[in-house]
Scaffold this motif. Structure first.
Motif, PDB file in Angstrom:
ATOM      1  N   UNK A  27       0.796  -1.225   0.000  1.00 20.37           N
ATOM      2  CA  UNK A  27       0.000   0.000   0.000  1.00 20.37           C
ATOM      3  C   UNK A  27       0.833   1.282   0.000  1.00 20.37           C
ATOM      4  N   UNK A  28       0.456   2.184  -0.870  1.00 22.79           N
ATOM      5  CA  UNK A  28       1.126   3.478  -0.952  1.00 22.79           C
ATOM      6  C   UNK A  28       0.280   4.529  -0.248  1.00 22.79           C
ATOM      7  N   UNK A  29       0.955   5.547   0.280  1.00 22.31           N
ATOM      8  CA  UNK A  29       0.240   6.596   1.016  1.00 22.31           C
ATOM      9  C   UNK A  29      -0.465   7.536   0.048  1.00 22.31           C
ATOM     10  N   UNK A  30      -1.546   8.100   0.521  1.00 20.94           N
ATOM     11  CA  UNK A  30      -2.086   9.307  -0.102  1.00 20.94           C
ATOM     12  C   UNK A  30      -3.094   9.134  -1.209  1.00 20.94           C
ATOM     13  N   UNK A  31      -3.528   7.940  -1.492  1.00 16.22           N
ATOM     14  CA  UNK A  31      -4.482   7.795  -2.591  1.00 16.22           C
ATOM     15  C   UNK A  31      -5.506   6.731  -2.214  1.00 16.22           C
TER      16      UNK A  31
ATOM     17  N   UNK B 225       0.328   7.993  -4.581  1.00 10.58           N
ATOM     18  CA  UNK B 225       0.833   7.006  -5.544  1.00 10.58           C
ATOM     19  C   UNK B 225      -0.339   6.235  -6.114  1.00 10.58           C
ATOM     20  N   UNK B 226      -0.220   5.883  -7.383  1.00  8.25           N
ATOM     21  CA  UNK B 226      -1.197   4.976  -7.986  1.00  8.25           C
ATOM     22  C   UNK B 226      -0.369   3.899  -8.696  1.00  8.25           C
ATOM     23  N   UNK B 227      -0.129   2.811  -7.984  1.00  5.56           N
ATOM     24  CA  UNK B 227       0.827   1.808  -8.479  1.00  5.56           C
ATOM     25  C   UNK B 227       0.082   0.626  -9.093  1.00  5.56           C
ATOM     26  N   UNK B 228       0.425   0.336 -10.353  1.00 11.61           N
ATOM     27  CA  UNK B 228      -0.205  -0.805 -11.035  1.00 11.61           C
ATOM     28  C   UNK B 228       0.881  -1.690 -11.626  1.00 11.61           C
TER      29      UNK B 228
ATOM     30  N   UNK C 236       3.681   4.024 -11.542  1.00 14.85           N
ATOM     31  CA  UNK C 236       2.712   5.114 -11.470  1.00 14.85           C
ATOM     32  C   UNK C 236       2.901   5.885 -12.768  1.00 14.85           C
ATOM     33  N   UNK C 237       2.036   5.601 -13.757  1.00  9.77           N
ATOM     34  CA  UNK C 237       2.265   6.130 -15.101  1.00  9.77           C
ATOM     35  C   UNK C 237       2.171   7.638 -15.180  1.00  9.77           C
ATOM     36  N   UNK C 238       1.395   8.214 -14.288  1.00  8.30           N
ATOM     37  CA  UNK C 238       1.276   9.684 -14.318  1.00  8.30           C
ATOM     38  C   UNK C 238       2.604  10.333 -13.955  1.00  8.30           C
ATOM     39  N   UNK C 239       3.467   9.566 -13.362  1.00  9.41           N
ATOM     40  CA  UNK C 239       4.690  10.175 -12.830  1.00  9.41           C
ATOM     41  C   UNK C 239       5.987   9.495 -13.261  1.00  9.41           C
ATOM     42  N   UNK C 240       5.898   8.569 -14.180  1.00  3.70           N
ATOM     43  CA  UNK C 240       7.123   7.859 -14.598  1.00  3.70           C
ATOM     44  C   UNK C 240       7.926   7.373 -13.396  1.00  3.70           C
TER      45      UNK C 240
END
Ligand code: GLA
Length: 679
Positions: A49-53, A72-75, A92-96
């Motif tokens: 789990x990542x923080x903040x989302x 983070x949105x990790x896939x 996290x594709x939005x952020x490379x």
């Protein structure tokens, strides 16, 4: 919707442990099985789990992106499974930004190593606020954790408790070592911890700095463990293209109690962690408790003679041999000035180590290369090399400061202390590497103000590089890892060492408990155990306790009576006869010192067994049930390590010894026995 069993299902297994992962319809990584703890069903929580989302509990990863977004949105972007290594690549594709989660299964050793790394291609640096080495869902049954806590000279006390809703954090914030108040390892059990029953998971972080283990019982009941470097004061500024890799978390699992789990960990440590884990260790005489700082060449040479007379193989000269402008006559000065004190040792270490050799003894020397006393030439010349904070009065511990290993110049200096001494004195074949304080004011003159929070992590990484250089350049030199006793007993430092000094507490009554605690994670080959006069216990009791580890002595052998010398001589010879069983054998904990006045443990190895029994209090009697024997074999049992001849007891089958037990007469306080069994 979870995918079917055949697609997108990854299994990692070693021994009794299997962990399975799947992806959900959004390509998020989900854990769906953890042997013994989590049944085969995914609870929908992210595996890491990542923080903040959306995740409002303890995060495994917490990152602030270059633009300030703290989520983070990790896939899952890819999974590689080759041999025993599995890597899940999450993006996290939005952020490379890429997070790799690694699992290395060691099926032969029944151990799994886990670690992670993060990298990115954002426009500027990101801030890694937390990155764990492991995150697991341990299901929703009643779980207990056992920690190993205490303080200086009182290490590794076992404390067990049940996990309740909320979060339980076990951590350390010591910076330059993991342990003083709590060892960097943990045992989780379903129900209370038992030797031979139940699901047991043991975990240990290979890191000699601040660590954090958190166990959070979530509202819907499942328990998540997150383990790794302590995020406290350790935000890492990561530039684009840089990689941040965590240390390894080592896991061993068993569904038949903790005995097997610690045996598996011992094998793992002997084979994959310790240096030269296949080589028998020497017996040694140390002068610390004999002389403290008060010695000269004549005294040490006379101890050589004593060591040789008793049959010891190595002599270790402890603290106090160095310092010229500030002679190291007490712990108030001299640290950092690694030139021999010519008042004490006018002919230098070379002459001393040569004399040891002439006596037929190997020679070892004490160093504390990461430290400095303000009263030293080193501090006068380089006050900026000490770890310190601006505008704060220097806080000393044991009158000393820690050198700032984030500074490459200091790294070079620290390496050169060992390298010069070992190069100039080829007779030194053993080093006691000490570290007698922890960080309380973590500030660096060298690091920029943005990177002050790198100090604790950069320190440990630099320390490992120095230890590795020393090991590569001086492969024949054995290292004892010491840190005011057992401060560096972690699997990180142990990779560069041969053994640990578990505690400055050497009263054998307390040592029984301390060694018992360490025995869950540290094999006997790496457990230095010295006979001293601390507590003034009977000499046989002292030897019987020390002989269950790597035997040494730390006493003024010159002052022993002739009778004591005779006993010691015989005991050392006896130890040499059984050390293969102790150092390479399988440990069986028989009776816990926490549970009664008598405690006992034994080792089995290639058809031989050695049993140790100690009465720490009152009178105890009753047969002692042994373990690890072949039921149908007949074993001849003899009592060894007696003042007189060994005493042949009788022959018993393994079955008799394990079910009925070895008959033992009443033991009064401080009585102890050592038995040898030959099959
Ligand atoms: C630490 C160690 C001891 C001894 C002293 C020397 O306390 O744990 O064994 O080496 O330092 O100062």
């Amino acid at each position: 919707m979870l995918p079917s069993e055949t697609e997108n299902l990854w299994t990692i297994s070693a021994g009794d442990l299997s962990i399975q992962f799947v992806t959900d319809e959004n390509q998020r990584l989900i854990q769906r099985l953890f042997s013994g703890f989590q049944a085969e069903e995914a609870n929908g929580q992210p595996a890491f789990p990542g923080a903040g989302n959306g995740w409002v509990f303890e995060p495994a990863v917490d990152i602030i992106h270059a633009d300030g977004n703290a989520s983070l949105d990790l896939r899952v972007a890819g999974v590689e499974q080759a041999e025993n290594l599995t890597c899940f690549t999450l993006r996290d594709d939005q952020y490379e930004l890429t997070l790799d989660i690694f699992f290395k299964a060691l099926p032969q050793l029944k151990v799994i190593e886990t670690w992670t790394q993060v990298s990115h291609k954002e426009a500027s640096a990101i801030r890694v606020q937390a990155l764990a080495s492991a995150s697991f869902d341990l299901g929703s049954d009643e779980l207990y954790i056992t920690q190993f806590c205490g303080d200086w000279a009182n290490e590794a006390n076992m404390v067990e408790e049940k996990l309740t809703p909320g979060i339980k954090v076990l951590d350390s914030k010591l910076g330059v070592r993991a342990h003083q108040f709590r060892a960097p390892w943990i045992i989780v059990s379903k129900g209370t911890l038992k030797e031979h029953e139940g699901s047991v998971l043991a975990g240990s972080l290979a890191w000699s700095g601040s660590y954090k283990f958190s166990f959070e019982k979530l509202p819907e009941g499942s328990i998540r463990v997150i383990a790794g470097i302590n995020p406290f004061g350790s935000t890492y500024v990561l530039e684009p293209g840089e990689i941040f890799e965590t240390p390894k978390m080592v896991w061993a699992y068993g569904n038949r109690g903790v005995a097997e789990v610690s045996q598996n960990l011992h094998n793992y440590v002997r084979r994959n962690v310790l240096r030269d884990g296949h080589r028998l260790r020497n017996t040694l005489l140390n002068n610390w408790e004999a002389t403290f700082f008060d010695f000269d060449e004549a005294k040490i040479v006379s101890l050589f003679q004593g060591a040789k007379d008793l049959g010891m193989e190595l002599f270790l000269l402890d603290d106090g041999w160095f310092g010229q402008k500030f002679p190291r006559d007490s712990d108030t000065q001299g640290l950092g000035d690694w030139q021999t004190d010519s008042a004490k040792l006018p002919n230098g270490i070379r002459a001393l180590s040569t004399k040891a050799k002439e006596k037929g003894l190997k020679f070892g020397l004490w160093f504390e290369p990461e430290m400095v006393n303000p009263k030293s030439k080193l501090f006068e010349d380089h006050p900026d090399w000490a770890i310190q904070q601006p505008k704060r009065e220097l806080e000393l511990q044991r009158n000393q400061l820690t050198l700032d290993l984030s500074n490459p110049e200091v790294q070079e200096f620290t390496f050169s202390i060992l390298d010069n001494a070992l190069t100039e004195n080829p007779e030194i074949v053993y080093v006691k590497w000490d570290c007698n304080r922890y960080l309380t004011q973590p500030g660096s003159v060298y690091l920029s103000k943005e990177k002050q929070s790198h100090l604790q992590i950069d320190y440990v990484r630099a320390l490992y590089k120095i230890m590795e250089r020393v090991a590569m350049k001086h492969p024949g030199v054995e290292i004892m890892m010491c840190s005011g006793g057992g401060g560096r007993v972690d699997y990180g430092a142990l990779r560069y060492a041969h053994e640990v000094w578990p505690s400055d507490m050497t009263d054998p009554v307390r040592r029984i408990f301390i060694q018992w605690g360490f025995s869950y994670f540290i094999p006997a080959i790496a457990m230095a155990a010295h006979v001293t006069r601390w507590g003034e216990r009977p000499l046989k009791f002292c030897f019987d306790v020390a002989m269950s580890g790597r035997l040494g002595m730390d006493a003024d052998v010159d002052s022993l009576s002739e009778g004591e010398k005779d006993f010691a001589r015989k005991a050392i010879a006896t130890y040499k006869g059984i050390r293969e069983v102790v150092q390479f054998g399988e440990l069986h904990r028989l009776e816990s010192p926490y549970e009664g006045a008598r405690s006992a443990l034994m080792y089995t190895h290639e058809g031989r067994a050695v049993v140790f029994a100690y009465a720490t209090e009152g009178n105890t009697a009753g047969p002692l049930k042994l373990k690890g024997l072949v039921p149908s074999h007949t074993y001849t049992v003899k009592e060894i390590n007696l003042a007189g001849e060994d005493k042949l007891l009788s022959s018993f089958t393994g079955d008799q010894l394990m079910t009925l037990g070895l008959p033992i007469s009443e033991m009064t306080q401080f009585v102890s026995h050592v038995f040898e069994l030959v099959g």
